[in-house]
Enzyme design. Structure first.
Site: not given
Lengths: 102, 1371
Positions: B220, B358, B396
């Site tokens: 990620c 994040h 996400h």
């Protein structure tokens, strides 16, 4: 040099007449590197009038049409006041006589 | 350089000069920005077409562990299927479906980012532009397809072999082929499209970038690591520009399974980052790119700078407790490294205004991150900043998460807006220990100093990245002319000059973008800097002077707005060819979602096309701004552009003046003088004429090059500017006369009609006539007579035109200004070579507003649309849709193959109440399946390399060797140059799909193919004709087929050769195609498909039964085999309308054939008699896009008519994805004599008979055919090959009686067999020979018959009876 300066002033005066009051409002001071199109907002069609004014002022030896024939189109568009003045001065130097009225 | 000093070791600041995203709910940057501000929640349920029912079947308790083949989460962020402009991006349309979609997504978004940066040309040397893309090594749909092909089918075959020990190798191979059928043929050359790093390489390849191009995988954190790499490349000087970004696309079930197993997904189906209620993440998808340059380069070139990257830091967790759980120390290290690189102290009270966290909404992750933020930034007194996570809106997006956050932060910095986070009414308590708070609505970003933001992205395995960005506060270098700043516009209006001055003082520093005030005194300033403001003040100082107006230096003023005059009109003036043509319109195209037009001036056709394309692009852009013309004018060929837009010519660009149009070799000389002076000056050159009277100070003359050269010297010597133009066309001179017919023919071919908008002609200096004949004459005069542009401008002025918008760059506007001189008017160019297209349009809009217009300037900054709506504006060039659906093994197709062993009664697919005859037929049909499946497989395998890439979901089902395999295209030696002929071998061997288009049924193992009579569907001929025309004139697509006449069937057994003859007598005109002696039609070619019209509304209530696939084909309402069985449903509606749904099959012409079948079905519902119908002509079929991809469903709505007993007609519209793909007008079927009973014989010939049984074993056949065609159908049903040969030899007048005799004889035999317990027989299984009234019968092709003889007896003038006699074995 003095002659060139005089010619430059004369060219600036002619261009001032062409552009009119706009110069004052735009706050543009006409200098050697002032560009005909970009700074003064003149179009290539306006060169026709300038050429006429130059001939009128300096006589037929100053032939902007002939002079610019050798320029690329880009160069014509990017033409500066200094280039025009230099050309006029050169014409006058090459000829023997003084410019009419000058 | 930056105002903040940086330590000596610090990297050079890097500017973000372009950005683009495609993210859930946001197909572009503008929508993303809108959604971020408005707080649009783009989380949805898993879309139906991407939802495996088993995987998403749900679990009893989502808090308990789930099996790996299940998920407990059913929501996320999804991209809609998106279109890519394959042609524009240089991708073969037919390869689109072999490419991993994330590659195409990356390519599209990268292209959008480059366009946003101002185009490739603004980024410098392409050998020094890199592409670095964050992409995880996750499986994509195309790789899943390969996996199934490689491994899954192998596993299935092993299982089947285990379960069916008796399965023969042949059967096994058949099953395998059928299973794999949806995947199409193996395409070795497409394998490269599965290689993961191509997501980056393809961008470099298509954009021709020669710097490094690669993908990085840091889970990620990938995007921000890509940015880190990019900054390094720029800092080291190895690259001058880098496209950095991230992509995650596909949502494969395996990926969700991993997250389900990890229990990282939200069991409550909500993405609530930073919230007290966060309980897991939702997965999103998408891509984003930023275009990065060194800040100094960006400033030098006057780039728009969204934000400056001050520092990037990354760190790994090292050895920690778990690879899964994040580690706060590693995160802190990344943060500190980035701030150190920036030379800034994160703990300073004003260090940062916002942090894009994040935060994925997993409790552990959020806690760790908030702890790290608290440690690094602290919470010193007076510090306050906003924290957010876009994952609350889009989920996400994995490797793309970092760039989604970075783009969000850059937009916030650039626009000065702090952004909200959704679903966080109760923030995580840990936030209390930080300086950060969450917003629930956007707020202005206030405060001193540059706005600064930071972005986190942390990946599994402990890889952490952090980026610090800030507002660009360095003034751009002066003199840069290419500033692409979305400049603010100041627009002020007041009733008197004093008030206007007051408004100027009040608003000078903070232009709102919207007009302020009302009144006739109006001032507009684009990009109001100090210089322009002082110009404006000097302008206003004279505002009291009557008639004073100003339009220079990006400042416009008037006290008498032109458009407030009653009757004042606006003209759009389209330019012709000029010596210079270099408009900058890439950003305009990007705004409209279009591919920028190709700007070529090397050849006249290129130049003509480019001028037209740019003019039409600008026309669309002005339309977007709400600017409408009262009339069109054009200069020279600009009139053609105007004519297209006014609807006078058809096509999406003028079809003339392009390749193949002849022009004389004469030169133009542009003269700086009036037309009178020019005319006087050319008197000595008799071959030279005045071609253009442009303006008082410009006239163009034209003539042979030598004469023009002499004139140039002569004029210049006289002090007149004279410059020859760099193109030769000879338009507007008598020199065009020898060529004018070609142009007129091309116009005639498409038709010239009166326009819908007033059109002005510079040939007549008047309006265009309304009369078609006069229009045609004027079209010729336009090419032969001079352009009287100066007079036209005068005339239009007299008619009230005051505003002249020049739809291009260049000099044309100055001709208008020169002509109108001091008369009040506004003329402004809609494009420029000096500044970007949007900047020029902004000036146009400002000038127009000052003069009383109401342009929507905001349309240039954003795309206005409903919040949450996700469709991109449709590009004008139809795109190819990219989907992520993966083909699956064709279990359905296999069922028939293996179920053969199951007793009929147990067959699951047959309804219990099926009539026995039908059930028997279905059994026969199923028995045939192996044959037909083989045919399909063979058909698929036959696709030539040239048209590779076709398989399920491929865009262009030109599956079949479109004209076609083995067709050798040759120019016939004796034919005119416009003719191409080719010969096509028609046979079921080369075209196995034709086995799905057999007219007649026979016994399953029937060896004689001719008895089935396979014929080429009429619509297949149409499709072949289209392809043949396209092949003969490459670069154009067939957009319409008109005047189609089908004269006879093309029979495929025995094989035959058919000549395809294409003839384009007029260049650019229609192509006349002869398909042997069987069909003729006109095919229109064009550079691109015309835009799709609005689809017609769905018809009203049902009027009749709903026919299903099973009824249509199972009950053989249609004779077609599987290769043409595309109808899934046909419904009749009130008002004689019908609807059908068609599955797109591989056989060429199948879609339109199915539309024809639907009409046949409707006929059978509506009529009792003459219910067998075949197409004989179609007036026109227009196409608005490439053929729909194989495997998809298309919808059709038709208006059907029964004009009389012998015909059925329809007009129909086929839509794909809600967009009209094809429109059929005047489809005409001939109806053959065939009532419902006869149709039963035709459909099920084994079980039905035409003759009726009489007493004593006699069977009577009655003539029922009024036409030869009707009779011919039953010739095929009843006679086998030897009998047909005999029939053909019978004198025509006797054929009827002869046939009736054969029919009665065969039916008598079949009746006898039935009576004697024999098997039912197809008519063709009985071979009847002999003359007169005693006929012999034998079994044919393996059928055994007892020795029988048949006696015939006349049954009346139009009937014959027959009766069987047992022989003694002599027959």
């Amino acid at each position: 040099m003095a002659e060139t300066t005089t010619v430059f002033d004369a060219v600036v005066e002619l261009i001032g007449g062409l552009v009119g009051d706009d110069l004052d409002i735009l706050g543009v001071e006409v200098r050697h590197d002032t560009a005909f199109h970009e700074d003064l907002g003149l179009e290539s069609i306006d060169l026709v009038t300038l050429a006429g004014l130059l001939t009128e002022r300096f006589g037929p030896r100053v032939n902007l049409a002939e002079h610019l024939a050798e320029f690329d189109l880009d160069d014509v568009i990017g033409l500066t006041v200094g280039q025009i003045a230099d050309y006029v001065a050169a014409c006058l130097r090459d000829s023997d006589g003084l410019p009419e009225g000058g | 350089m930056s105002q903040v000093s940086r330590p000596p070791q610090a990297r050079e600041p890097v500017a973000i000069v372009g950005m683009a995203v495609m993210l859930p709910g946001a197909p572009d940057l503008e929508t993303y920005w809108h959604n971020l501000r408005a707080g649009v929640d783009a989380i949805t349920d898993v879309p139906a077409d991407r939802r495996d029912p088993h995987f998403h079947a749900g679990v009893a308790d989502p808090t308990k562990p789930v099996p790996p083949d299940r998920t407990y989460c059913h929501r996320g962020g999804f991209l809609a299927p998106f279109d890519i402009d394959a042609a524009g991006l240089g991708i073969m349309p037919n390869s689109v479906d072999t490419i991993e979609p994330d590659q195409l997504l990356s390519l599209r978004v990268a292209s959008m980012a480059v366009a946003d940066a101002g185009g490739l040309s603004t980024l410098g040397d392409p050998t020094r532009i890199g592409v670095i893309l964050g992409r995880g090594g996750y499986i994509g749909p195309r790789m899943v397809g390969l996996e199934q092909r490689v491994r899954t089918v192998r596993t299935v075959m092993r299982v089947l072999a285990e379960l069916n020990p008796g399965m023969s190798p042949e059967e096994s191979e058949r099953v395998r082929s059928a299973l794999l059928d949806p995947f199409g043929p193996a395409q070795p050359e497409a394998a490269i499209n599965l290689v993961p790093n191509l997501a980056a390489s393809r961008v470099a390849n298509r954009l021709d970038l020669r710097g490094p191009a690669y993908t990085v995988d840091a889970a990620c954190a990938s995007s921000l690591l890509a940015v880190d790499q990019a900054v390094g490349e720029l800092d080291s000087g190895r690259c001058d520009a880098v496209l950095a970004g991230g992509v995650y696309h596909g949502h494969d079930d395996t990926f969700w399974a991993v997250f389900s197993q990890l229990r990282a997904l939200s069991p409550t189906q909500g993405s609530r980052p930073l919230s007290r209620d966060a309980d897991g993440l939702l997965i999103g998808e998408g891509a984003g790119f930023v275009v990065l340059r060194r800040l100094s380069d960006a400033h030098r070139d006057g780039d728009r700078v969204y934000a400056v990257i001050r520092g990037v830091g990354s760190a790994s967790d090292g050895r920690t407790q778990s690879l899964f759980n994040p580690d706060t120390a590693g995160q802190q290290a990344a943060l500190r490294r980035a701030w150190s690189a920036a030379g800034l102290d994160p703990a300073a009270p004003d260090s940062v205004g916002m942090v894009e966290a994040h935060s994925t909404a997993t409790p552990v992750g959020d806690a760790s991150e908030l702890t790290a933020l608290a440690e690094v930034f602290g919470a010193p007194p007076g510090s306050s900043a906003v924290i957010g996570s876009v994952k609350s809106m889009i989920g996400h997006t994995m490797p793309a998460a970092g760039v989604a956050g970075l783009v969000k932060a850059a937009l916030a910095v650039y626009h000065g807006v702090l952004l909200p986070t959704l679903h966080c009414s109760e923030p995580n308590p840990l936030l209390a220990k930080t300086r950060f708070r969450v917003l629930d609505e956007p707020r202005p970003w206030e405060g001193a100093g540059p706005r600064r933001a930071a972005v986190n992205a942390f990946g599994f395995g402990g890889i952490n990245a952090h980026v610090v960005i800030e507002q660009d506060v360095t003034p751009a270098s002066s003199g840069a002319v290419s500033v692409d700043e979305p400049e603010r516009v100041l627009r002020l209006a007041a009733d008197d000059p004093t008030e206007l001055s007051r408004l100027l003082d009040a608003h000078a520093d903070n232009p709102t973008g919207e007009p302020v005030g009302t009144g006739r005194y109006r001032l507009g300033i684009v990009g109001p800097n100090a210089k322009r403001l002082s110009v404006a003040r000097r302008v206003l100082a004279r505002a009291g002077q009557p008639g004073w107006k100003w339009s220079s230096g990006d400042v416009w003023f008037t006290g008498e707005p032109l458009l407030h005059e009653s009757g004042a009109k606006t003209a759009f003036v389209f330019p012709g060819l000029e010596a210079e043509f270099a408009p900058r319109v890439e950003d305009v195209a990007a705004l409209l979602g279009e591919t920028p037009p190709t700007i070529g001036t090397e050849t006249v056709p290129e130049h003509v096309a480019a001028v037209a394309d740019v003019g039409m692009l600008l026309h669309r852009a002005l339309g977007r701004m709400g600017v409408r013309p009262d009339g069109f004018a054009g200069h020279s060929i600009g009139e053609w552009t105007a004519a297209v837009l006014a609807g006078m010519f058809t096509g999406d660009r003028p079809g003339i003046g392009l390749d193949g149009f002849p022009m004389p070799e004469v030169d133009y000389l542009a003269l700086g003088c009036s037309v009178e002076e020019a005319a006087a000056g050319i008197v000595g050159e008799s071959d030279v004429v005045v071609s253009h009277d442009n303006a008082p100070r410009q006239t163009v003359v034209c003539g042979p090059p030598a004469a023009v050269e002499r004139l140039g010297v002569k004029f210049r010597a006289a002090g007149v500017f004279a410059r020859s133009l760099p193109f030769q066309t000879g338009f507007h001179t008598p020199m065009m006369r020898p060529f004018v017919e070609t142009y007129l023919s091309a116009m005639d071919a498409t038709g010239v009609r009166p326009g819908t908008v007033p059109m002005w002609s510079a040939t007549t200096a008047d309006r265009y006539p309304a009369d078609v004949a006069a229009l045609r004459r004027l079209s010729a005069d336009h090419l032969l007579l001079p352009v009287r542009f100066r007079e036209l401008v005068d005339r239009m002025y007299a008619e009230g035109y005051r505003v002249f918008l020049h739809m291009g760059p260049g000099q044309l506007g100055s001709f208008v200004a020169d002509t109108l001189a001091d008369r009040p008017h506004l003329v402004i160019n809609a494009a420029s070579g000096l500044r970007t297209g949007l900047a020029q349009l902004r000036r146009l809009g400002t000038a127009l507003w000052v003069d009383g217009g109401e342009p929507d300037l905001g349309a240039l900054d954003r795309r206005t649309r409903e919040p949450g709506k996700s469709e991109v504006d449709k590009p004008v060039r139809p795109g190819i849709t990219v989907r992520v659906t993966t083909p699956t093994l064709a279990v359905q197709a296999v069922r028939g193959l293996l179920d053969r062993r199951v007793p009929l009664g147990a067959r699951p697919d047959l309804p219990a109440d099926l009539p026995e005859t039908v059930a028997a037929e279905l059994a026969a049909l199923l028995a045939e399946t192996d044959d037909t499946v083989r045919s399909v497989v063979a058909a698929v395998a036959e696709r030539p390399k040239r048209s590779n890439g076709h398989r399920a979901h491929t865009p262009a089902p030109r599956v079949v060797p479109s004209p076609p395999s083995g067709a050798v295209i040759t120019k016939a030696p004796t034919a005119p140059a416009t003719v191409r002929t080719s010969v096509l071998r028609i046979s079921v061997e080369t075209m196995p799909y034709l086995r799905g288009h057999r007219f007649f049924r026979q016994r399953a193992d029937w060896p004689d193919e001719t008895d089935y009579r396979p014929v080429v569907p009429a619509t297949t001929l149409v499709e072949w004709a289209q392809r043949a025309a396209e092949q003969a004139w490459p670069g154009e697509v067939a957009v319409a087929v008109r005047d189609i006449r089908f004269t006879r069937w093309v029979i495929a057994a025995p094989a035959q050769d058919m000549e395809i003859r294409v003839d384009r007598p007029v260049p650019g005109g229609p192509v006349i195609v002869h398909m042997g002696q069987s069909a003729v039609m006109a095919v229109d070619l064009a550079a691109d498909y015309p835009p799709a019209p609005a689809p017609r509304p769905h018809p009203g209530p049902l009027d009749g039964p709903v026919l299903t696939h099973k009824e249509i084909y199972g009950e053989r309402q249609m004779f077609h085999g599987p290769q043409y069985q595309g109808l899934t449903e046909v419904t009749a509606h009130v008002g004689d309308q019908l609807c059908c749904q068609v599955a797109v099959l591989p056989a060429p012409g199948s879609v339109l054939d199915n539309v024809g079948q639907a009409l046949g079905c409707w006929l059978q519902v509506k009529a009792e008699r003459r219910i067998l119908a075949f197409p004989v002509r179609v007036d026109s079929i227009t196409f608005h896009g490439p053929p729909p991809p194989m495997g998809v469903r298309v919808d059709c709505v038709a208006d059907a008519r029964l004009p009389d007993d012998s015909a059925v007609e329809m007009d129909a519209e086929v839509t794909y994805h809600g967009k009209v793909w094809a429109r059929i007008t005047g489809w005409h079927d001939i109806r053959l004599d065939c009532d419902q009973a006869d149709h039963g014989v035709y459909a099920f010939p084994r079980d039905n008979s035409l003759s009726t049984p009489l007493a004593d074993g006699w069977w009577r056949a009655v003539d029922r055919w009024t036409t030869l065609a009707s009779r011919d159908v039953f010739v095929g049903v009843y006679l086998n090959a030897p009998e047909r040969a005999e029939y053909a030899a019978v004198p025509p007048r006797e054929q009827r009686g002869w046939l009736l005799g054969r029919v009665a004889a065969k039916d008598a035999v079949r009746g006898w067999l039935a009576e004697h317990g024999g098997e039912r027989a197809f008519p063709a299984e009985i071979l009847v020979t002999g003359d007169g009234d005693r006929l012999r019968v034998r079994g044919h092709h393996g059928r055994s018959l007892p020795g029988l003889r048949v006696i015939l007896a006349p049954g009346g003038p139009t009937a014959v009876s027959a009766r069987v006699e047992r022989t003694t074995g002599d027959g």
